[in-house]
Design a protein around this motif. Structure first.
Motif, PDB file in Angstrom:
ATOM      1  N   PRO A 134       0.814  -1.225   0.000  1.00  0.00           N
ATOM      2  CA  PRO A 134       0.000   0.000   0.000  1.00  0.00           C
ATOM      3  C   PRO A 134       0.843   1.269   0.000  1.00  0.00           C
ATOM      4  CG  PRO A 134      -0.854  -1.577   1.586  1.00  0.00           C
ATOM      5  CD  PRO A 134       0.470  -2.119   1.120  1.00  0.00           C
ATOM      6  N   ALA A 135       0.420   2.241  -0.795  1.00  0.00           N
ATOM      7  CA  ALA A 135       1.121   3.526  -0.862  1.00  0.00           C
ATOM      8  C   ALA A 135       0.675   4.473   0.243  1.00  0.00           C
ATOM      9  CB  ALA A 135       0.889   4.178  -2.219  1.00  0.00           C
ATOM     10  N   TYR A 136      -0.538   4.257   0.789  1.00  0.00           N
ATOM     11  CA  TYR A 136      -1.096   5.187   1.768  1.00  0.00           C
ATOM     12  C   TYR A 136      -1.118   4.567   3.165  1.00  0.00           C
ATOM     13  CZ  TYR A 136      -2.703   7.725  -2.340  1.00  0.00           C
ATOM     14  OH  TYR A 136      -2.751   8.405  -3.522  1.00  0.00           O
ATOM     15  N   LYS A 137      -0.803   5.363   4.145  1.00  0.00           N
ATOM     16  CA  LYS A 137      -0.941   4.931   5.528  1.00  0.00           C
ATOM     17  C   LYS A 137      -2.424   4.754   5.870  1.00  0.00           C
ATOM     18  CE  LYS A 137       3.322   6.874   7.488  1.00  0.00           C
ATOM     19  NZ  LYS A 137       4.038   7.131   6.241  1.00  0.00           N
ATOM     20  N   TRP A 173      -5.751   4.104  -1.189  1.00  0.00           N
ATOM     21  CA  TRP A 173      -5.652   2.820  -1.886  1.00  0.00           C
ATOM     22  C   TRP A 173      -4.777   1.850  -1.097  1.00  0.00           C
ATOM     23  CZ3 TRP A 173      -9.031   1.958  -5.531  1.00  0.00           C
ATOM     24  CH2 TRP A 173      -9.528   3.029  -6.282  1.00  0.00           C
ATOM     25  N   LYS A 174      -5.155   0.593  -1.147  1.00  0.00           N
ATOM     26  CA  LYS A 174      -4.412  -0.461  -0.467  1.00  0.00           C
ATOM     27  C   LYS A 174      -3.448  -1.126  -1.455  1.00  0.00           C
ATOM     28  CE  LYS A 174      -8.360  -1.128   2.626  1.00  0.00           C
ATOM     29  NZ  LYS A 174      -9.379  -2.076   3.156  1.00  0.00           N
ATOM     30  N   GLY A 175      -2.977  -2.328  -1.124  1.00  0.00           N
ATOM     31  CA  GLY A 175      -2.016  -3.014  -1.983  1.00  0.00           C
ATOM     32  C   GLY A 175      -2.642  -3.486  -3.283  1.00  0.00           C
ATOM     33  N   THR A 176      -1.785  -3.714  -4.276  1.00  0.00           N
ATOM     34  CA  THR A 176      -2.216  -4.159  -5.602  1.00  0.00           C
ATOM     35  C   THR A 176      -1.738  -5.572  -5.857  1.00  0.00           C
ATOM     36  OG1 THR A 176      -2.166  -1.915  -6.492  1.00  0.00           O
ATOM     37  CG2 THR A 176      -2.072  -3.720  -8.079  1.00  0.00           C
ATOM     38  N   ASP A 197      -7.996  -2.371  -3.887  1.00  0.00           N
ATOM     39  CA  ASP A 197      -9.124  -1.868  -3.112  1.00  0.00           C
ATOM     40  C   ASP A 197      -8.724  -0.571  -2.420  1.00  0.00           C
ATOM     41  OD1 ASP A 197     -10.743  -4.050  -3.764  1.00  0.00           O
ATOM     42  OD2 ASP A 197      -9.942  -5.239  -2.100  1.00  0.00           O
ATOM     43  N   GLY A 198      -9.716   0.231  -2.085  1.00  0.00           N
ATOM     44  CA  GLY A 198      -9.437   1.500  -1.427  1.00  0.00           C
ATOM     45  C   GLY A 198     -10.607   1.991  -0.604  1.00  0.00           C
ATOM     46  N   GLU A 199     -10.358   3.023   0.198  1.00  0.00           N
ATOM     47  CA  GLU A 199     -11.381   3.666   1.009  1.00  0.00           C
ATOM     48  C   GLU A 199     -11.535   5.113   0.551  1.00  0.00           C
ATOM     49  OE1 GLU A 199     -10.108   3.144   5.050  1.00  0.00           O
ATOM     50  OE2 GLU A 199     -11.042   1.156   5.187  1.00  0.00           O
ATOM     51  N   PHE A 200     -12.728   5.420   0.077  1.00  0.00           N
ATOM     52  CA  PHE A 200     -13.021   6.741  -0.485  1.00  0.00           C
ATOM     53  C   PHE A 200     -13.690   7.624   0.556  1.00  0.00           C
ATOM     54  CE2 PHE A 200     -16.179   9.610  -2.242  1.00  0.00           C
ATOM     55  CZ  PHE A 200     -15.456  10.317  -3.187  1.00  0.00           C
ATOM     56  N   TYR A 201     -13.275   8.914   0.577  1.00  0.00           N
ATOM     57  CA  TYR A 201     -13.903   9.932   1.422  1.00  0.00           C
ATOM     58  C   TYR A 201     -14.249  11.136   0.540  1.00  0.00           C
ATOM     59  CZ  TYR A 201     -12.008   7.401   5.464  1.00  0.00           C
ATOM     60  OH  TYR A 201     -11.699   6.447   6.401  1.00  0.00           O
ATOM     61  N   PRO A 202     -15.437  11.723   0.713  1.00  0.00           N
ATOM     62  CA  PRO A 202     -15.823  12.868  -0.127  1.00  0.00           C
ATOM     63  C   PRO A 202     -15.127  14.163   0.275  1.00  0.00           C
ATOM     64  CG  PRO A 202     -17.551  12.406   1.456  1.00  0.00           C
ATOM     65  CD  PRO A 202     -16.534  11.303   1.597  1.00  0.00           C
ATOM     66  N   PHE A 203     -14.672  14.245   1.530  1.00  0.00           N
ATOM     67  CA  PHE A 203     -13.955  15.427   2.015  1.00  0.00           C
ATOM     68  C   PHE A 203     -13.178  15.025   3.271  1.00  0.00           C
ATOM     69  CE2 PHE A 203     -18.568  15.824   2.946  1.00  0.00           C
ATOM     70  CZ  PHE A 203     -18.558  15.469   4.286  1.00  0.00           C
ATOM     71  N   GLU A 238     -18.078  14.905   9.535  1.00  0.00           N
ATOM     72  CA  GLU A 238     -17.616  13.530   9.399  1.00  0.00           C
ATOM     73  C   GLU A 238     -18.313  12.822   8.240  1.00  0.00           C
ATOM     74  OE1 GLU A 238     -16.273  12.043  13.780  1.00  0.00           O
ATOM     75  OE2 GLU A 238     -18.441  12.072  13.397  1.00  0.00           O
ATOM     76  N   ALA A 239     -17.549  11.961   7.587  1.00  0.00           N
ATOM     77  CA  ALA A 239     -18.082  11.111   6.524  1.00  0.00           C
ATOM     78  C   ALA A 239     -17.437   9.737   6.627  1.00  0.00           C
ATOM     79  CB  ALA A 239     -17.793  11.714   5.145  1.00  0.00           C
ATOM     80  N   LYS A 240     -18.240   8.702   6.516  1.00  0.00           N
ATOM     81  CA  LYS A 240     -17.718   7.340   6.599  1.00  0.00           C
ATOM     82  C   LYS A 240     -16.971   6.987   5.311  1.00  0.00           C
ATOM     83  CE  LYS A 240     -21.746   5.613   7.165  1.00  0.00           C
ATOM     84  NZ  LYS A 240     -22.834   4.611   7.302  1.00  0.00           N
ATOM     85  N   ALA A 241     -16.044   6.042   5.456  1.00  0.00           N
ATOM     86  CA  ALA A 241     -15.324   5.550   4.284  1.00  0.00           C
ATOM     87  C   ALA A 241     -16.249   4.686   3.432  1.00  0.00           C
ATOM     88  CB  ALA A 241     -14.109   4.743   4.704  1.00  0.00           C
ATOM     89  N   VAL A 242     -16.128   4.822   2.129  1.00  0.00           N
ATOM     90  CA  VAL A 242     -16.849   3.982   1.174  1.00  0.00           C
ATOM     91  C   VAL A 242     -15.834   3.079   0.485  1.00  0.00           C
ATOM     92  CG1 VAL A 242     -18.222   3.949  -0.940  1.00  0.00           C
ATOM     93  CG2 VAL A 242     -18.676   5.671   0.807  1.00  0.00           C
ATOM     94  N   GLN A 243     -16.108   1.784   0.473  1.00  0.00           N
ATOM     95  CA  GLN A 243     -15.189   0.831  -0.140  1.00  0.00           C
ATOM     96  C   GLN A 243     -15.291   0.914  -1.668  1.00  0.00           C
ATOM     97  OE1 GLN A 243     -13.044  -0.809   1.903  1.00  0.00           O
ATOM     98  NE2 GLN A 243     -14.103   0.311   3.542  1.00  0.00           N
ATOM     99  N   VAL A 244     -14.161   1.119  -2.319  1.00  0.00           N
ATOM    100  CA  VAL A 244     -14.097   1.172  -3.781  1.00  0.00           C
ATOM    101  C   VAL A 244     -12.993   0.236  -4.249  1.00  0.00           C
ATOM    102  CG1 VAL A 244     -15.001   3.519  -3.951  1.00  0.00           C
ATOM    103  CG2 VAL A 244     -12.543   3.161  -3.697  1.00  0.00           C
ATOM    104  N   SER A 245     -12.946  -0.028  -5.533  1.00  0.00           N
ATOM    105  CA  SER A 245     -11.905  -0.912  -6.065  1.00  0.00           C
ATOM    106  C   SER A 245     -11.601  -0.550  -7.510  1.00  0.00           C
ATOM    107  CB  SER A 245     -12.328  -2.386  -5.970  1.00  0.00           C
ATOM    108  OG  SER A 245     -13.429  -2.649  -6.820  1.00  0.00           O
ATOM    109  N   ASN A 246     -10.432  -0.959  -7.923  1.00  0.00           N
ATOM    110  CA  ASN A 246     -10.001  -0.809  -9.313  1.00  0.00           C
ATOM    111  C   ASN A 246      -9.574  -2.186  -9.800  1.00  0.00           C
ATOM    112  OD1 ASN A 246      -8.997  -0.126 -11.799  1.00  0.00           O
ATOM    113  ND2 ASN A 246      -7.412   1.260 -11.056  1.00  0.00           N
TER     114      ASN A 246
END
Length: 548
Positions: A446-449, A474-477, A503-509, A527-535
């Motif tokens: 993963p590139a992001y903490k 984004w998490k690992g690929t 896979d990743g966790e999306f936040y709108p702000f 506050e906004a919850k994380a939304v699970q997304v993927s590529n």
């Protein structure tokens, strides 16, 4: 239905003029790393050819691999890339043809077993084609509330700004200043802040009153396309067919274009729907860069084909230009001062990517089996975001720009990004003298903490010119590959398939931004919850080669 006012807010570049600046961490992270791409043989083996060599795609990952060629030749690759989970809501095609690679290599014998080789190769280092969709509920939160809370903080030193009007012809326009005694606009007063404060947050009947509307949900869609083009020039050779050395000069071109739509469903204090607020954002990034790569491959035991490879890649030194066109549509019940707004900016900046270090192993059994493994490492947290701080004219009359590190954004990169390792393994087996089967796997850490976030309150030029609030950690690929090849006397034809998933966790702000409300002695939190997304991506790649 309410009759729309014939008023339009336009953010003028002259009002926000500063020297050319740097982008923020999440925008620049797109330019870090590379896809697994190149020739079909290289992809079919999972890219694990840094010690095996004799493939044009090793020209950058280990330039010494070009030194293993014994004949001259050319390669040409075409492919099809398809996003498995794409959504065509923004007219984004899930499947696209791709011109992925073309190159040649020239060998020159210099001794009984020694050669000097030259090569050129073009390849797509990163394919930006991707569609992201996310939607979720919100609870007393909104993008407008984020801008409002930054204004409540009151000063740049508190992670916000002091809201005030301009002067002269701009007396009715609101800006975020460093503090209530300064005439300087705060660097964390971004383009979205400007749009919200001058459309939604100011009461249209009483400009001295401010407030925000919460939302009970949002819908976000982004379509992006483009690529990073790699143009690599190599010189390499070997000493007694045992030590192989290589050096590559790489030229990079960046072509990125993204378009997004963010819609919030607004509600009043009674949780009754009062309309929507829509942000559209078009972002383009173009530029060029260059870097150097060096590598060595050696056989520690003269009688054995076992090989060890080492490589080092310098940073890519990028000169970039970014431009945006951002709009807000205020479709609410008499909400805010204006109903439309737009913002556009164009500026230049620089980006220096991290160093990359690689090690690899390769072994062949007879002429029917090849095995490869490699690992590379780059510390993404050391990326250098830079802004242009001046220019000078040299002795020959050429103008050269000077730059300085954006220390605030670089510190944010250290808190946001990880060191990234790429592990590759692959094999090739000749089931017939002219037919080879291949398989490979690689994993990118993963590139992001885990606790990373986009901080719009930073005192940085990257925040100032930002026109998007969303971010994805984004998490690992994982990449899995298969391939088959035909090897003739002069011609070769290779076919490869690759499946990659991230896979990743999306936040709108920015999640969790807060400010103290002195009037009620309470703390407001957005506050906004994380939304699970993927590529998830499928690629089929075909390469034709000719040796002479």
């Amino acid at each position: 239905m309410k009759v729309m006012k014939k008023k339009y807010l336009m953010i003028c570049s002259a009002l926000l003029a500063f020297p050319a600046m740097a982008q923020d961490t999440y925008e620049n992270a797109r330019l870090l790393g590379n896809d697994l791409n190149g020739t079909a043989r290289y992809v079919g083996m999972g890219g694990a050819m840094e010690a095996l060599g004799a493939d044009l795609s090793t020209i950058r990952t280990n330039p010494a691999g070009i030194g293993l060629f014994r004949k001259s030749g050319v390669n040409f690759s075409l492919g099809v890339v398809s996003q498995a989970n794409a959504n065509a809501k923004l007219d984004h095609s899930a499947t696209k043809l791709s011109f992925d690679q073309i190159g040649f290599y020239r060998t020159m014998r210099t001794g009984q077993t020694s050669y000097v080789n030259f090569a050129f190769n073009f390849s797509k280092g990163t394919n930006f084609n991707y569609f992201l969709a996310a939607a979720d509920q919100l609870n007393n939160a909104s993008l407008g509330k984020q801008a409002y809370l930054k204004g409540m903080r009151g000063s740049l030193s508190n992670g916000g700004y002091s809201i005030g009007t301009g002067s002269g012809s701009n007396v009715d326009t609101y800006y975020g200043y460093i503090d209530n005694s300064s005439n300087n606009i705060a660097r964390n007063y971004g383009q979205l802040d400007y749009l919200y404060w001058n459309t939604r947050l100011v009461d249209k009947n009483n400009p001295s009153l401010f407030g925000y509307d919460a939302a009970n949900g949002y819908d976000f869609n982004r379509s992006q396309r483009g690529y990073i083009g790699n143009y690599d020039f190599n010189i390499s050779g070997n000493v007694n067919d045992r030590v192989y050395l290589g050096l590559t000069l790489g030229l990079r071109t960046v072509n990125y274009k993204g378009y997004s739509e963010y819609v919030e469903n607004l509600v009043n204090a009674s949780n009754t729907a009062i309309g929507t607020a829509t942000i559209t954002d078009e972002r383009k990034v173009k530029g060029t860069g260059f870097d150097l790569s060096a590598g060595v491959i050696f056989r520690p035991v003269e009688e054995s084909p076992f090989r060890i490879g080492l490589s080092i890649n310098s940073p890519s030194w990028y000169d970039l230009k970014t431009e945006n066109y951002t709009t807000i549509q205020n479709d609410g019940q008499n909400q805010g001062k204006w109903e439309h707004g737009k913002s556009s900016e164009v500026y230049n900046y620089k980006l220096f990517t991290p160093w990359t270090f690689g090690a690899s192993l390769g072994h062949t059994v007879g002429n029917f089996l090849a095995l490869g493994a490699s690992v590379s490492y780059a510390d993404y947290s050391t990326v250098d975001n830079r802004y242009i701080d001046g220019e000078y004219v040299d002795y020959y009359g050429y103008t050269t720009e000077t730059s300085a590190s954006d220390k605030v954004m670089n510190n944010h990169a250290k808190r946001t990004l990880n060191g990234v390792a790429t592990v590759k393994v692959g094999m090739e087996c000749k089931v017939l003298p002219q037919i080879a089967l291949r398989a490979g796997y690689n994993y990118v850490t993963p590139a992001y903490k885990k606790d990373a976030f986009k901080d719009g309150a930073l005192n940085s030029e990257g925040s100032y010119y930002s026109s998007a609030a969303d971010y994805t950690n984004w998490k690992g690929t994982n990449r899995m590959t298969l391939g088959v090849g035909y090897i003739g006397k002069n011609f070769s034809a290779d076919l490869a398939y690759q499946y990659s998933a991230t896979d990743g966790e999306f936040y709108p702000f920015t999640n969790g931004l807060a400010a103290h409300d002195a009037s009620t002695n309470t703390t407001l939190v957005n506050e906004a919850k994380a939304v699970q997304v993927s590529n998830q991506r499928h690629q089929v790649l075909f390469t034709l080669g000719y040796r002479f």
